[in-house]
Design a protein around this motif. Structure first.
Motif, short mmCIF file in Angstrom:
data_model
loop_
_atom_site.label_atom_id
_atom_site.label_comp_id
_atom_site.label_asym_id
_atom_site.label_seq_id
_atom_site.Cartn_x
_atom_site.Cartn_y
_atom_site.Cartn_z
N ILE A 82 -5.23 -7.31 -16.50
CA ILE A 82 -3.86 -7.10 -16.04
C ILE A 82 -3.74 -5.68 -15.47
N SER A 84 -0.56 -3.10 -14.04
CA SER A 84 0.90 -2.99 -13.99
C SER A 84 1.33 -1.72 -13.26
N ASN A 93 6.05 -4.66 -11.33
CA ASN A 93 5.11 -5.70 -10.92
C ASN A 93 3.91 -5.76 -11.86
N VAL A 94 3.41 -6.97 -12.07
CA VAL A 94 2.21 -7.17 -12.89
C VAL A 94 1.26 -8.08 -12.14
N ILE A 96 -2.03 -10.39 -12.50
CA ILE A 96 -2.84 -11.12 -13.47
C ILE A 96 -4.12 -11.57 -12.78
N ALA A 137 0.60 -17.01 -15.55
CA ALA A 137 1.76 -16.28 -15.05
C ALA A 137 3.05 -17.07 -15.32
N GLN A 141 6.32 -16.09 -17.49
CA GLN A 141 7.62 -16.11 -16.81
C GLN A 141 8.58 -17.07 -17.50
N VAL A 147 10.39 -10.27 -19.47
CA VAL A 147 10.10 -10.55 -18.06
C VAL A 147 11.33 -11.11 -17.36
N LYS A 153 8.09 -8.99 -11.75
CA LYS A 153 7.42 -9.91 -10.83
C LYS A 153 5.94 -10.04 -11.23
N LEU A 154 5.47 -11.28 -11.30
CA LEU A 154 4.09 -11.57 -11.70
C LEU A 154 3.31 -12.06 -10.50
N TYR A 155 2.14 -11.50 -10.30
CA TYR A 155 1.29 -11.87 -9.16
C TYR A 155 -0.10 -12.27 -9.66
N ILE A 214 6.09 -6.29 -22.01
CA ILE A 214 5.76 -7.73 -22.02
C ILE A 214 5.18 -8.13 -23.37
#
Length: 621
Positions: A82, A84, A93-94, A96, A137, A141, A147, A153-155, A214
């Motif tokens: 991860i 961040s 933003n994170v 993964i 992700a 979420q 979160v 925001k997870l990418y 998180i």
């Protein structure tokens, strides 16, 4: 729980000093009291060297947070890597990253999100790495309150650093397009592309703050997830509850909510025969308890019903979200106590002791499910235990519930909604198969369409005709014919041959045989039909059940060599013939009882044994 955390500069220093794998190993032991296997240690060393290469870029902030082997709270899932930080708009933003050491991949046609690769010393079907990262992700979420509230925001993405991509690569087949769009896959030689992906999301460092937030976020389903699952059941007649289904449902809701209030562990055992609505109640509980802020999972050992209900219920929900609600029974081998609020175990009679590909993980699935959940609900019919490994019995659930200091509650579903609502047919079936004596010696006054056919082709013609109206008729058989390896995905290769009758076993490249458009052309087995129902079924009874000297006789030696349900019976037979024959007799009779109760409106039977055919004809009359 985070096994390793630091900033980008911390990570780079550890890799440069060749200590990163040792640090992870020590942290795993200190936090989990688990020793690391040598191959896992080497995998860290290998993969993290590649991540060092990726992150060794001055435009990636040195204070960006790094987490390795992040255990998603209240699950047994671990995220490899991860990163961040904040983007240009100062949004948290994170990234993964799912790391893979694979060097070869095959696309699996007909099965959603699966690929084949060499892992565990064999070629195996596993999820596409892009889907895997995306599903993690979505799990965060959908269930992490921090979160949701902080709008993190997870990418997700995948990095296959040993894999050489080429034109028309299996990794990029059209069937994986959706997952690649949501979660791109980077391969060997694509370090600059992965760097660009990271730099678009991370402009300034956060000094690990987002990862910490998180990791300590409360677990609750998101509002969008709650709305989606309630919406998918609305208007779906297949899941409308009636009579005692509603009574049992309300009692379980009350007990489960009580667990949330007083934090005391409770185990509920719900007994019910075929067609009493066990699955209907379980699916409704999944929706309702999720809407009440609970983390809930529907569990079954057998994947067939799970996959069918997944497909039926998906609607507008993202696949990964609904996948995270439907799980196999072997995922709780290494989980903490009460990590899931409520676990709903359908087909609990099919649970095994051990888990994993080689049946070498965990201690006992029943124990692990009760341990992992605050409230555990087991829907069970002991008469549907159909393999030597099935351990699902009421007394077994009681034993482990008591060991886990869980209060036990008992409920029963009695009303019969399959077999035209005829309890009489089930009683007749038990009597005729000599499972137990009942008052239903014959089919007099029993409103159910049953016919003993003189040939398999006669039965096949009836089923094909019945299937035309709604695609709800199938042919099923006892496992007395080998599954020909060369024809696993080809219905033109006929595994089952009886005189001039020839058909294929259900295909291996689909997990939804029961509802596939053309699967009436294949014969289903116990593993692809148990827990499901059709309007009409045709059942082929093989040589493993005969009628001799006035009694039903079972013969496990007539089972196919490719059948794993009685694996170990020959060894047991050498040690204790009486016990082996008794267990095999129960399993074989349970198998045919289960197959012959899949039809809601009718069952058409062909017997290979002439004596059994004549006996059943007489008993039907």
């Amino acid at each position: 729980m985070i096994v390793y955390d630091g900033t980008k500069s911390d990570f780079l220093t550890s890799v440069e000093n060749d200590t990163i794998a040792v640090e992870i190993e020590m942290n795993i032991y200190n936090k989990m009291k688990r020793h690391t296997a040598q191959n896992e240690f080497r995998a860290w060393e290998n993969s993290l060297e590649y991540m060092y290469k990726v992150l060794n870029d001055n435009d990636i902030p040195s204070k960006a947070g790094i987490a390795i082997e992040y255990n998603i709270p209240q699950t047994s899932k671990r995220i490899d890597f991860i990163i961040s930080g904040y983007d240009r708009q100062d949004i948290a933003n994170v990234i993964i990253i799912e790391l893979k050491q694979w060097s070869q991949i095959e696309a699996v046609i007909g099965k959603d999100a699966l690929v084949k690769t060499y892992t565990g010393n064999a070629n195996r079907e596993v999820v596409h790495p892009s889907y895997q990262a995306w599903s993690y992700a979505m799990l965060i979420q959908d269930y992490n309150e921090s979160v949701q509230l902080k709008n993190v925001k997870l990418y997700p993405c995948a990095y296959l650093h040993n894999y050489r991509r080429h034109e028309n690569d299996p990794l990029d087949q059209d069937q994986y397009e959706t997952y690649l769009e949501e979660s791109p896959a980077f391969t060997r030689g694509q370090v600059p592309k992965l760097r660009d992906f990271i730099k678009k999301c991370i402009k300034t460092g956060d000094n690990k703050e987002i990862i910490y937030m998180i990791d300590h976020g409360k677990i609750r389903p998101s509002k969008s997830l709650q709305d989606s699952i309630v919406k998918m059941l609305k208007g779906n007649r297949e899941f409308v509850m009636i009579d005692d289904q509603k009574v049992v449902y309300e009692e379980i809701i009350s007990l489960s909510q009580k667990c949330m209030q007083d934090n005391k562990k409770r185990t509920i055992i719900v007994q019910g025969g075929p067609g009493t609505g066990k699955t209907v109640v379980a699916i409704n509980l999944l929706a309702e308890l999720t809407s009440r802020n609970q983390f809930v999972q529907y569990v079954s050992k057998n994947s067939a019903p799970r996959n069918v209900y997944l497909k039926k219920l998906k609607g507008e929900m993202k696949k990964s979200s609904i996948d995270n609600m439907f799980k196999g029974s072997g995922i709780y081998t290494d989980t903490q106590r009460n990590i899931v609020h409520t676990i709903l175990v359908d087909e609990a009679h099919r649970l095994n002791a051990k888990s994993g590909l080689f049946q070498n993980m965990g201690e006992n699935q029943i124990k692990e499910i009760i341990h992992a959940s605050l409230c555990s609900v087991f829907f069970i019919d002991e008469s549907q235990r159909v393999t030597l490994k099935d351990i699902g019995r009421v007394e077994e659930i009681q034993k482990w519930a008591e060991e886990e200091n869980s209060e036990i509650f008992y409920m029963e579903l009695k009303s019969q909604f399959r077999c035209n609502g005829s309890d009489g047919y089930l009683a007749w079936l038990d009597h005729v198969l000599e499972i137990r004596e009942t008052a239903n010696y014959n089919m007099d006054d029993i409103n159910y369409d049953i016919c003993i056919c003189d040939s398999p082709n006669e039965m096949k013609d009836i089923i094909f005709q019945k299937n035309q109206s709604a695609n709800r008729a199938r042919i099923l058989a006892g496992y007395c014919w080998n599954w020909i390896k060369a024809g696993k995905n080809d219905s033109h290769v006929h595994d089952i041959q009886i005189d001039d009758f020839e058909m294929s076993w259900n295909l291996g490249n689909t997990s939804t045989y029961a509802i596939d458009e053309n699967s009436v052309n294949e014969v289903g087995c116990i593993h692809t039909s148990q827990g499901l129902e059709f309007d009409y079924v045709g059942v082929i009874i093989g040589e493993d059940m005969r009628y001799e000297n006035g009694h039903i006789v079972t013969d496990f030696t007539k089972r196919a060599s490719t059948d794993s349900s009685l694996r170990g019976i020959k060894k047991l037979y050498k040690e204790n013939r009486q016990k082996a024959n008794q267990i095999a007799d129960e399993i074989i009779k349970n198998t045919y009882r289960t197959l012959m109760t899949r039809g809601m409106k009718g069952c058409y039977i062909y017997c290979v044994d002439e004596g059994l055919k004549n006996y059943l004809k007489e008993r039907v009359r």
